[in-house]
Write an enzyme that holds these catalytic residues in place. Structure first.
Site, short mmCIF file in Angstrom:
data_model
loop_
_atom_site.label_atom_id
_atom_site.label_comp_id
_atom_site.label_asym_id
_atom_site.label_seq_id
_atom_site.Cartn_x
_atom_site.Cartn_y
_atom_site.Cartn_z
CG ASN A 109 87.64 -60.68 -86.34
OD1 ASN A 109 86.86 -59.97 -85.68
ND2 ASN A 109 87.24 -61.33 -87.42
CB SER A 138 87.60 -69.19 -86.08
OG SER A 138 86.95 -70.27 -86.72
CG ASP A 147 86.31 -62.93 -91.58
OD1 ASP A 147 86.59 -62.23 -90.59
OD2 ASP A 147 85.26 -62.80 -92.23
C1 GRF Z 1 79.78 -62.09 -82.95
O1 GRF Z 1 79.01 -63.15 -83.44
C2 GRF Z 1 81.16 -62.13 -83.53
O2 GRF Z 1 81.63 -63.42 -83.77
C3 GRF Z 1 80.98 -61.39 -84.82
O3 GRF Z 1 80.05 -60.36 -84.55
C4 GRF Z 1 79.24 -60.75 -83.45
C5 GRF Z 1 79.38 -59.68 -82.42
O4 GRF Z 1 78.55 -59.90 -81.32
N1 GRF Z 1 82.25 -60.92 -85.32
P1 GRF Z 1 78.79 -59.06 -80.00
O5 GRF Z 1 78.72 -57.59 -80.37
O6 GRF Z 1 80.13 -59.45 -79.45
O7 GRF Z 1 77.67 -59.44 -79.07
#
Ligand code: GRF
Length: 208
Positions: A109, A138, A147
């Site tokens: 993730n 991260s 997380d």
């Molecule tokens: C990103 O900021 C990621 O870290 C978080 O959700 C957001 C997704 O953005 N888990 P995208 O859909 O990849 O543009």
């Protein structure tokens, strides 16, 4: 032979796009076999299809709260596509122990904070409110703790005077796009075997 990766999204899919770009490089160890979204209107689905990558929506709403049944459908499609590794990229649903166990040590993730600081939502606003001068992102193995799995890679950015949530999120996102392909490569090439083993210990394969 490239590893087959599945990507789960719920929206924009910019991290998915960065993984697709990496996977298109001849020496990158992964190819993207399937993109799945729980929302049919996720913009990332079109981005993937435009690049010839199979991208399917499995709307969770018809499952009426039956999380396990929705996940079974995801698992069925991932198995049919021969997916070995899963990348969560803005997938906005909490996964059950069963799903996590099926990909223990093989599911990543990306999270927009320097974990263990700010797990959960609204990370940029919370970092600003806390007065952080350093923030970032991260990539971690997925375990049952939200997380909270073993961290594979992190990137830090400064918080600058006058930053608002939007400016800070944009600075972090640039680093997310660099970090995710790098972390996936580390995992696939065995450089993160310790973290994969830790995640598998924390989430053993469910019986049956
Ligand atoms: C990103 O900021 C990621 O870290 C978080 O959700 C957001 C997704 O953005 N888990 P995208 O859909 O990849 O543009």
């Amino acid at each position: 032979m490239k590893c087959r990766v599945g990507i789960l999204i719920s929206g924009r899919g910019s991290n998915m796009a960065s993984l697709l770009a990496a996977a298109a490089q001849p020496h990158y160890p992964a190819s993207v076999a399937l993109v799945l979204s729980n929302r049919a209107d996720a913009a990332g689905l079109e981005t993937a299809r435009a690049q010839g990558v199979p991208a399917e929506a499995v709307d969770h709403r018809p499952f009426r709260g039956d999380r396990a049944a929705h996940e079974e459908e995801l698992l069925r499609r991932l198995a049919a596509a021969g997916v070995e590794y899963v990348c969560l990229a803005g997938y906005m649903r909490v996964l059950t122990r069963h799903f996590i166990g099926r990909f223990a040590g093989r599911m990543l993730n990306i999270h927009p904070s320097l974990l263990p600081a700010f797990p959960g939502l609204d990370t940029h606003a919370r970092a600003l409110a806390a007065g952080c001068t350093l923030h970032g992102c991260s990539v971690h193995l997925v375990t049952e703790e939200l997380d909270g799995g073993p961290i594979l890679a992190q990137a830090a950015v400064p918080v600058l005077p006058g930053d608002d949530e939007v400016a800070l999120a944009a600075r972090v996102l640039v680093q997310e796009h660099r970090l995710y392909p790098l972390a996936l490569r580390r995992l696939i090439e065995g450089e993160a075997a310790w973290a994969a083993a830790d995640a598998a210990l924390l989430n053993p394969l469910p019986a049956g």
